[in-house]
Design a protein around this motif. Structure first.
Motif, PDB file in Angstrom:
ATOM      1  N   PHE B 218     -11.142   1.976  -1.944  1.00 18.17           N
ATOM      2  CA  PHE B 218     -10.465   1.048  -1.042  1.00 18.17           C
ATOM      3  C   PHE B 218     -11.073   1.117   0.364  1.00 18.17           C
ATOM      4  O   PHE B 218     -11.387   0.084   0.972  1.00 18.17           O
ATOM      5  N   VAL B 219     -11.229   2.316   0.856  1.00 17.18           N
ATOM      6  CA  VAL B 219     -11.737   2.484   2.221  1.00 17.18           C
ATOM      7  C   VAL B 219     -13.175   1.964   2.319  1.00 17.18           C
ATOM      8  O   VAL B 219     -13.525   1.245   3.261  1.00 17.18           O
ATOM      9  N   LEU B 220     -14.001   2.289   1.324  1.00 19.31           N
ATOM     10  CA  LEU B 220     -15.392   1.832   1.367  1.00 19.31           C
ATOM     11  C   LEU B 220     -15.479   0.317   1.207  1.00 19.31           C
ATOM     12  O   LEU B 220     -16.297  -0.338   1.854  1.00 19.31           O
ATOM     13  N   ALA B 221     -14.631  -0.247   0.333  1.00 22.97           N
ATOM     14  CA  ALA B 221     -14.649  -1.705   0.140  1.00 22.97           C
ATOM     15  C   ALA B 221     -14.181  -2.418   1.402  1.00 22.97           C
ATOM     16  O   ALA B 221     -14.773  -3.418   1.823  1.00 22.97           O
ATOM     17  N   ALA B 222     -13.123  -1.901   2.023  1.00 23.29           N
ATOM     18  CA  ALA B 222     -12.571  -2.560   3.208  1.00 23.29           C
ATOM     19  C   ALA B 222     -13.545  -2.519   4.387  1.00 23.29           C
ATOM     20  O   ALA B 222     -13.503  -3.385   5.257  1.00 23.29           O
ATOM     21  N   GLY B 223     -14.423  -1.535   4.398  1.00 20.40           N
ATOM     22  CA  GLY B 223     -15.385  -1.439   5.491  1.00 20.40           C
ATOM     23  C   GLY B 223     -16.726  -2.063   5.154  1.00 20.40           C
ATOM     24  O   GLY B 223     -17.682  -1.946   5.909  1.00 20.40           O
ATOM     25  N   SER B 224     -16.785  -2.747   4.003  1.00 18.54           N
ATOM     26  CA  SER B 224     -18.073  -3.266   3.536  1.00 18.54           C
ATOM     27  C   SER B 224     -18.575  -4.416   4.416  1.00 18.54           C
ATOM     28  O   SER B 224     -17.821  -5.277   4.842  1.00 18.54           O
ATOM     29  N   LEU B 261     -12.062  -0.695  16.210  1.00 20.11           N
ATOM     30  CA  LEU B 261     -11.002   0.321  16.304  1.00 20.11           C
ATOM     31  C   LEU B 261      -9.771  -0.102  15.504  1.00 20.11           C
ATOM     32  O   LEU B 261      -9.103   0.727  14.877  1.00 20.11           O
ATOM     33  N   LEU B 262      -9.506  -1.416  15.501  1.00 25.67           N
ATOM     34  CA  LEU B 262      -8.364  -1.910  14.727  1.00 25.67           C
ATOM     35  C   LEU B 262      -8.556  -1.594  13.235  1.00 25.67           C
ATOM     36  O   LEU B 262      -7.641  -1.108  12.567  1.00 25.67           O
ATOM     37  N   LEU B 263      -9.774  -1.854  12.747  1.00 26.50           N
ATOM     38  CA  LEU B 263     -10.063  -1.551  11.341  1.00 26.50           C
ATOM     39  C   LEU B 263      -9.959  -0.047  11.091  1.00 26.50           C
ATOM     40  O   LEU B 263      -9.422   0.390  10.054  1.00 26.50           O
ATOM     41  N   LEU B 264     -10.442   0.718  12.048  1.00 26.12           N
ATOM     42  CA  LEU B 264     -10.376   2.175  11.924  1.00 26.12           C
ATOM     43  C   LEU B 264      -8.925   2.647  11.844  1.00 26.12           C
ATOM     44  O   LEU B 264      -8.573   3.508  11.016  1.00 26.12           O
ATOM     45  N   GLY B 268      -7.446   4.360   8.722  1.00 25.39           N
ATOM     46  CA  GLY B 268      -6.984   5.711   9.042  1.00 25.39           C
ATOM     47  C   GLY B 268      -5.514   5.888   8.669  1.00 25.39           C
ATOM     48  O   GLY B 268      -5.113   6.940   8.177  1.00 25.39           O
ATOM     49  N   GLY B 269      -4.726   4.855   8.884  1.00 25.26           N
ATOM     50  CA  GLY B 269      -3.306   4.910   8.518  1.00 25.26           C
ATOM     51  C   GLY B 269      -3.134   5.074   7.017  1.00 25.26           C
ATOM     52  O   GLY B 269      -2.267   5.848   6.559  1.00 25.26           O
ATOM     53  N   LEU B 270      -3.972   4.382   6.249  1.00 27.21           N
ATOM     54  CA  LEU B 270      -3.900   4.516   4.794  1.00 27.21           C
ATOM     55  C   LEU B 270      -4.275   5.927   4.352  1.00 27.21           C
ATOM     56  O   LEU B 270      -3.636   6.505   3.459  1.00 27.21           O
ATOM     57  N   VAL B 271      -5.294   6.477   4.980  1.00 26.96           N
ATOM     58  CA  VAL B 271      -5.695   7.852   4.637  1.00 26.96           C
ATOM     59  C   VAL B 271      -4.574   8.825   5.008  1.00 26.96           C
ATOM     60  O   VAL B 271      -4.274   9.762   4.258  1.00 26.96           O
ATOM     61  N   LEU B 273      -1.390   8.159   5.078  1.00 29.69           N
ATOM     62  CA  LEU B 273      -0.333   7.994   4.073  1.00 29.69           C
ATOM     63  C   LEU B 273      -0.683   8.756   2.793  1.00 29.69           C
ATOM     64  O   LEU B 273       0.162   9.437   2.197  1.00 29.69           O
ATOM     65  N   TYR B 274      -1.931   8.629   2.408  1.00 29.09           N
ATOM     66  CA  TYR B 274      -2.387   9.319   1.203  1.00 29.09           C
ATOM     67  C   TYR B 274      -2.210  10.823   1.367  1.00 29.09           C
ATOM     68  O   TYR B 274      -1.713  11.518   0.484  1.00 29.09           O
ATOM     69  N   ASN B 275      -2.623  11.307   2.529  1.00 30.19           N
ATOM     70  CA  ASN B 275      -2.537  12.747   2.788  1.00 30.19           C
ATOM     71  C   ASN B 275      -1.093  13.224   2.785  1.00 30.19           C
ATOM     72  O   ASN B 275      -0.781  14.309   2.299  1.00 30.19           O
ATOM     73  N   ARG B 276      -0.197  12.347   3.289  1.00 27.30           N
ATOM     74  CA  ARG B 276       1.220  12.718   3.363  1.00 27.30           C
ATOM     75  C   ARG B 276       1.807  12.913   1.964  1.00 27.30           C
ATOM     76  O   ARG B 276       2.565  13.840   1.716  1.00 27.30           O
ATOM     77  N   PHE B 277       1.428  12.036   1.035  1.00 32.09           N
ATOM     78  CA  PHE B 277       2.069  12.078  -0.280  1.00 32.09           C
ATOM     79  C   PHE B 277       1.238  12.806  -1.338  1.00 32.09           C
ATOM     80  O   PHE B 277       1.787  13.355  -2.275  1.00 32.09           O
ATOM     81  N   LEU B 278      -0.086  12.771  -1.232  1.00 30.29           N
ATOM     82  CA  LEU B 278      -0.907  13.376  -2.280  1.00 30.29           C
ATOM     83  C   LEU B 278      -1.788  14.516  -1.781  1.00 30.29           C
ATOM     84  O   LEU B 278      -2.209  15.358  -2.568  1.00 30.29           O
TER      85      LEU B 278
END
Lengths: 380, 288
Positions: B218-224, B261-264, B268-271, B273-278
């Motif tokens: 997801f992160v790599l695709a979104a930054g493509s 920075l907005l994309l970051l 970053g928020g998604l990462v 969230l991932y870290n919080r739960f997994l």
């Protein structure tokens, strides 16, 4: 006088007995000390020594022609190496230059009007001494006029070639009569939906939008109509191409049957045997390119290279290689057999038949139009 | 200096080159970008230095940027789901194969030996009007005119899946490889079918790997940036393309900084969230 020869001159004077051994060693030592106390950053800022000059160009057949007909003979004659680099777009290159140290980039093959003005606005112009470039006498005056309106005191570039962005079409699908009849309007003809191409560059899109709406590209009065024409083209186009190589590939492989294209690239396609026609519609897009010397470059070495590149034999050879007519005045220089047959060639030396963009007009609108084009391109 | 003090300093001394590189090459440029995002672009010439919120206001409120951002997240999500659907069976096959895992993993790594741009451009020769697929279909008489498969959102997603699939397979493989196969046998011996054993034992245990692969994809695709340029049409832009255009084409570095920075922040928020739960530990396992 060429700085790169300083050591050789001192050595020669020493060997001829004009310089004492102590003085010779002292001068060499001083030069070494001066070199040694420079920081690595300072060395970069000075573009290292003048044993080399960096040139950035468009690559492809253009770069090959420069290498074969200009750089290699220049290096052989002067001992100065030309570092030949390629950029994919003028905008990208300007961003790189802005982020660089002075002297890192030296000479670039840029758009003669737009880029000259933009580089001047960013304080990137240098001051050439035209006395060191005697071959400027062969260059058409019309091509330097625009530079002098931007930097009246001194030029920062020499004109090198010119061309047009006209209509390129697959002659097995579109006849010569049809292209003349429809002109720029063929790029928004629904009959060719999905087989139309176009350069994804805001200036070209707006220029052709102006032609499609019957307006003067250098004095657009109904901008909304132009945006609508761009939207129509966007919806009918297969893709926007982004480089000369992509343009040639799309046309050669039959992915698209009509697009606007660079005259030299289309001539190259024709040379390869592809049945591609080329037509400059009324008020078609004429442009010139220059060899721009960027601020902080070793001026003397650059002037020497520019003079070498402007020499008629070099200029003609490069023109024949890249398929763009040289900036040399055909009434003063015999341009040989091939150059007069190139698309966009003007035998009068006045270039009255070509319409060039007025840089003040376009650069003033650049901020607004380039951003708006980005939105229109994405469906807004 | 005492032994304790020396031992306390030792890790920092060993870490200092890496920390220095991160500070110099990541944090410092990031600070520059943050500062730049508050400057203003002038019509011509150098930017206007100062503390202005205009770029941020536009980036957050302009529907154009919102639309492209949401479209980017949509394309990234579709790509991730497709990578999961295609990657999981491949990873399962590799994990459960006997004897030839190394060769299979080597084959999986093979695409990385070729430039990403070349791999992406290869689709033009496959899907183009005169490409291999259209030529084959026309030769067989299935179609009479070339079928338009390139320069649309579908081609962009295809290119992204092609690029990101190995990342998904590797992460899922690492997870599956760590699951004892006797768990499935035990489930079967207790009356479960092979399918039930898979869905109720193996799949839940491999979910952390799937999630790690999903996050990476997801992160790599979104930054493509490259894939939409090569395989997309005029309309098909992702957010990274806007950043490029703002900085390179429009020479609007302040706006480009705000957009990047907005994309970051979004990614970053998604990462986070991932870290919080997994937890990110699964991600490092997958990468290792």
């Amino acid at each position: 006088m060429d700085n790169t020869k300083r050591y050789e001159r001192l050595l020669e004077r020493y060997r001829n007995g004009d310089l004492e051994r102590r003085s010779f060693l002292g001068l060499i030592g001083a030069a070494g000390l001066a070199y040694g106390v420079q920081t690595p950053f300072a060395r970069m800022a000075m573009a290292s020594d003048v044993s080399q000059v960096r040139f950035d160009g468009w690559g492809g057949v253009v770069s090959e022609a420069f290498r074969r007909h200009a750089f290699d003979p220049y290096t052989e004659a002067t001992g100065i190496r030309v570092v030949d680099a390629t950029f994919s777009g003028a905008d990208e290159y300007l961003a790189q230059v802005r982020a660089s140290s002075p002297g890192e980039y030296n000479i670039a093959h840029l758009s003669g009007a737009f880029d000259y003005a933009r580089y001047h606005n960013f304080g990137l112009t240098s001051e050439l001494n035209l006395d060191n470039i005697p071959n400027m006498q062969y260059v058409m005056e019309r091509l330097t006029e625009v530079y002098r309106t931007i930097t009246p005191d001194a030029l920062s570039a020499v004109p090198y070639n010119y061309g047009t962005t006209g209509l390129a079409y697959n002659r097995s699908v579109i006849s010569d009569e049809e292209i003349r009849e429809k002109g720029a309007g063929i790029l928004i003809d629904p009959a060719y939906e999905g087989r139309i191409g176009g350069w994804g560059e805001w200036r070209t899109r707006i220029w052709y939008g102006a032609l499609q709406t019957g307006q003067d590209p250098n004095n657009i009065e109904d901008m909304e109509a132009v945006w609508d024409a761009i939207r129509a083209h966007r919806d009918l186009a297969l893709n926007y191409w982004s480089s000369g190589a992509e343009l040639m590939s799309l046309l050669a492989e039959g992915e698209i049957v009509v697009t606007e294209g660079w005259s030299g690239r289309i001539a190259a396609l024709q040379e390869q045997g592809h049945d591609i026609g080329y037509y400059d519609p009324p008020n078609g897009y004429g442009w010139e390119e220059c060899l721009f010397v960027i601020a902080g470059s070793p001026i003397e070495a650059c002037e020497e290279l520019l003079n070498f590149m402007l020499a008629p034999e070099t200029s003609i050879a490069v023109a024949e290689g890249q398929n763009y007519p040289p900036a040399l005045d055909p009434t003063r220089v015999d341009l040989g057999e091939k150059v007069p047959t190139l698309p966009a060639f003007d035998p009068t030396g006045t270039l009255e038949g070509l319409t060039f963009a007025v840089p003040e007009y376009w650069n003033t609108n650049e901020a607004e139009w380039s951003e708006q084009f980005s939105r229109v391109q994405r469906g807004f | 200096m005492s032994v304790e003090a020396r031992e306390r300093r030792q890790p920092w001394i060993l870490l200092s080159p890496a920390l220095g590189a991160v500070a110099l090459l990541l944090l410092l440029p990031l600070v520059f970008i943050v500062v730049y995002s508050f400057w203003l672009r002038s019509a011509v010439g150098p930017d206007t230095v100062g503390f202005h919120l205009d770029n941020w206001q536009r980036a957050l409120t302009d529907p154009f940027y919102r639309y492209i951002l949401l479209n980017t997240l949509k394309i990234a999500a579709i790509t991730t789901v497709l990578c999961a659907i295609l990657g999981y069976p491949a990873a399962y096959f590799v994990a459960r194969s006997k004897g030839n895992k190394v060769i299979l993993l080597l084959l999986l790594m093979l695409p990385f030996w070729i430039s990403y741009i070349i791999r992406t451009m290869s689709w033009i020769n496959i899907l183009g009007s005169s490409g291999a697929l259209n030529t084959a279909l026309m030769t067989l008489g299935i179609i009479s005119e070339p079928f338009r498969m390139l320069y649309n959102e579908g081609a962009v997603i295809l290119g992204l899946v092609h690029f990101l699939l190995p990342f998904m397979v590797l992460n899922v493989f690492v997870s599956l490889d760590g699951i004892d196969t006797s768990f499935e046998d035990a489930a079967c011996s207790l009356g479960a079918t092979r399918w039930q054993a898979f869905t109720q034992v193996t799949l839940p245990l491999s979910l952390p790997g799937l999630a790690a692969g999903g996050l990476l994809c997801f992160v790599l695709a979104a930054g493509s940036y490259v894939t939409p340029v090569v395989l997309g049409g005029p309309r098909d832009a992702m957010f990274a393309n806007l950043v490029y255009e703002a900085i390179i084409t429009q020479l609007n570095w302040p706006m480009g900084s705000a957009l990047s920075l907005l994309l970051l922040f979004v990614l970053g928020g998604l990462v986070a969230l991932y870290n919080r739960f997994l937890g990110l530990s699964q991600l490092t396992r997958g990468l290792g």
